[in-house]
Motif scaffolding. Structure first.
Motif, PDB file in Angstrom:
ATOM      1  N   LEU A 142      39.211  10.795  27.622  1.00 31.22           N
ATOM      2  CA  LEU A 142      38.578  11.668  26.642  1.00 31.22           C
ATOM      3  C   LEU A 142      39.508  12.805  26.248  1.00 31.22           C
ATOM      4  CD1 LEU A 142      35.013  11.872  28.239  1.00 31.22           C
ATOM      5  CD2 LEU A 142      35.623  10.675  26.112  1.00 31.22           C
ATOM      6  N   GLY A 153      34.286  10.520  15.398  1.00 30.38           N
ATOM      7  CA  GLY A 153      34.492  11.424  16.520  1.00 30.38           C
ATOM      8  C   GLY A 153      35.801  11.158  17.227  1.00 30.38           C
ATOM      9  N   LEU A 154      35.782  11.250  18.549  1.00 28.83           N
ATOM     10  CA  LEU A 154      36.978  10.939  19.333  1.00 28.83           C
ATOM     11  C   LEU A 154      37.388   9.482  19.190  1.00 28.83           C
ATOM     12  CD1 LEU A 154      36.186  12.831  22.670  1.00 28.83           C
ATOM     13  CD2 LEU A 154      37.961  13.450  21.012  1.00 28.83           C
ATOM     14  N   ALA A 210      41.368  13.613  22.589  1.00 24.39           N
ATOM     15  CA  ALA A 210      41.370  14.914  21.918  1.00 24.39           C
ATOM     16  C   ALA A 210      42.799  15.355  21.609  1.00 24.39           C
ATOM     17  CB  ALA A 210      40.662  15.951  22.795  1.00 24.39           C
ATOM     18  N   ASP A 249      33.403  16.475  18.958  1.00 21.51           N
ATOM     19  CA  ASP A 249      33.118  15.038  18.907  1.00 21.51           C
ATOM     20  C   ASP A 249      31.755  14.798  18.262  1.00 21.51           C
ATOM     21  OD1 ASP A 249      33.390  12.279  19.431  1.00 21.51           O
ATOM     22  OD2 ASP A 249      32.476  12.468  21.415  1.00 21.51           O
ATOM     23  N   GLY A 263      28.082  13.643  21.840  1.00 24.23           N
ATOM     24  CA  GLY A 263      29.511  13.921  21.890  1.00 24.23           C
ATOM     25  C   GLY A 263      29.954  14.100  23.330  1.00 24.23           C
ATOM     26  N   LEU A 301      37.492  12.521  14.367  1.00 28.25           N
ATOM     27  CA  LEU A 301      37.690  13.944  14.634  1.00 28.25           C
ATOM     28  C   LEU A 301      38.875  14.501  13.863  1.00 28.25           C
ATOM     29  CD1 LEU A 301      37.166  16.589  16.081  1.00 28.25           C
ATOM     30  CD2 LEU A 301      38.376  15.681  18.075  1.00 28.25           C
ATOM     31  N   ARG A 349      31.035  12.999  14.646  1.00 30.04           N
ATOM     32  CA  ARG A 349      30.134  11.840  14.614  1.00 30.04           C
ATOM     33  C   ARG A 349      28.964  12.094  13.651  1.00 30.04           C
ATOM     34  NH1 ARG A 349      31.151   8.123  18.796  1.00 30.04           N
ATOM     35  NH2 ARG A 349      32.657   8.895  20.330  1.00 30.04           N
ATOM     36  N   ARG A 369      34.535   6.244  24.079  1.00 27.09           N
ATOM     37  CA  ARG A 369      33.381   6.650  24.865  1.00 27.09           C
ATOM     38  C   ARG A 369      33.580   6.179  26.299  1.00 27.09           C
ATOM     39  NH1 ARG A 369      28.420   5.902  23.485  1.00 27.09           N
ATOM     40  NH2 ARG A 369      27.556   5.103  25.421  1.00 27.09           N
ATOM     41  N   HIS A 371      44.009  13.389  18.487  1.00 22.20           N
ATOM     42  CA  HIS A 371      43.448  13.852  17.214  1.00 22.20           C
ATOM     43  C   HIS A 371      44.077  15.172  16.794  1.00 22.20           C
ATOM     44  CE1 HIS A 371      40.240  10.911  16.339  1.00 22.20           C
ATOM     45  NE2 HIS A 371      40.217  10.741  17.654  1.00 22.20           N
TER      46      HIS A 371
END
Length: 370
Positions: free
Chosen positions: A301, A353-354, A305, A112, A47, A122, A116, A357, A308
């Motif tokens: 990143l 996740g987010l 966040a 994250d 994450g 997320l 995952r 990457r 989400h």
């Protein structure tokens, strides 16, 4: 049960896009020192998180954050179960007072990794989604040709909603807003953000003089602690947005009790992480306050966040666009694939996740630090 196997960090230093530099009451935001955080689990899940901090505003930066994460937080969390993430956030609170942006960078990486592990976005781990896209705006600042240049660059990136930086002297604030209204037209979306820059007397005068230019809202007109003054300004005819006045839940309770705002600007960084940001937004809504997502100039990143969190809130004040500007603000992006943003909206990625990457060359920075 999945456990935290390692936490490491990498610093990234980026300059803002020269045509979009924000000049507000607290100074110019022309560069940022970010700390990227990587959490690896015993199940082989990774994450990522981001500390988006500026010393002038939060008292934190990449160097202080790296010290706290590597020397204090990581030794305490490595070996602990990944869930519940809230327990890990509480551990960080016991280790370090304040420093919410630093804790948020770690919390983003933990959330994250958790999402995952579940193989879900997320937003689902946070209780959503309630929407899949969020309207956004960009700040306009400076005077005369600089403001024209900023607006032109923002418009070329697709932005149609803006907030004007004020709090730099009422007469100049009014001229700046008048020019911004002239540029964006009578129907363009414009709010104003004073960043605590007015006294009560200046705020009353400014709001009266700005009225002909139809600001959609007035953000943080007074010092963060002057909730009584903000409550008085709510009667001046424009919605009041609390930003610097609200970091965490205790601040929100004070704002609610003082009836100091109509809308709260929720940050992932100020709140201490995605889970706490959602909790803050839901609590604000329960007391009848609107919520938008504010920005400290996050990178990819951090912007993911923010997105989400925005989509996990049952009630988001979509008539006031949020500040999820991500890589629009910087000269480059650190993501392998950027968020889907056209300047008017930013849209959720469809991945665990987010959903994003870092680029491979950015990932190599972690190996250099290990």
């Amino acid at each position: 049960m999945s456990k935290i196997a390692a936490i490491d960090t990498a610093q990234v230093h980026l300059r803002a896009h020269p045509d979009l530099v924000v000049q507000g009451a607290k100074g110019a935001h022309d560069k940022s020192d970010f700390l990227l955080v990587r959490v690896m689990t015993s199940d082989g899940i990774t994450g990522f998180g981001e500390v988006s901090a500026t010393p002038l505003w939060s008292g934190e930066d990449g160097t202080t954050a790296e010290h706290f994460v590597r020397r204090i937080i990581a030794p305490a969390l490595v070996g602990a179960p990944l869930t519940p993430v809230g327990a890990l956030e509480s551990t960080m609170d016991r280790l370090i007072a304040g420093n919410p942006f630093t804790k948020a960078g770690v919390a983003i990486a933990l959330w994250d990794a958790y999402a995952r592990t579940l193989d879900v976005p997320l937003v689902e781990a946070l209780g959503g989604p309630y929407r899949r896209e969020v309207p956004i705006k960009l700040s306009l600042s400076g005077d005369d040709e600089h403001l024209r240049k900023v607006q032109a660059a923002a418009a070329s990136a697709g932005f149609r909603a803006f907030k004007v930086k004020v709090g730099l002297g009422v007469d100049g604030d009014v001229r700046r807003m008048a020019l911004a209204r002239e540029i964006v037209g009578p129907d363009g979306f414009l709010g104003v953000d004073a960043n605590c820059g007015w006294t009560r007397a200046e705020a009353r005068r400014a709001i009266r003089l700005l009225a002909p230019y139809d600001p959609a809202f007035v953000e943080q007109p007074l010092a963060a602690s002057d909730l009584a003054g903000m409550a008085e300004l709510r009667g001046e005819g424009f919605p009041v947005v609390a930003d610097e006045s609200v970091f965490g839940m205790t601040d929100l309770v004070r704002v609610v009790e003082a009836r100091a705002a109509d809308v709260v600007s929720v940050y992932v960084g100020k709140s201490g992480g995605p889970g706490r940001a959602v909790e803050l937004g839901r609590t604000a809504a329960a007391f009848g306050l609107g919520t938008l997502i504010g920005s400290n100039g996050e990178l990819g990143l951090g912007a993911a966040a923010q997105l989400h969190v925005a989509c996990a809130l049952p009630e988001l004040t979509t008539e006031f666009p949020s500040d999820i500007i991500g890589a629009h603000y910087y000269a480059e992006d650190i993501l392998a694939s950027p968020l889907d943003s056209d300047g008017r909206f930013v849209r959720l990625p469809d991945a665990p996740g987010l959903g994003v990457r870092p680029r491979e060359d950015v990932l190599s920075l972690f190996e250099e630090k290990s």
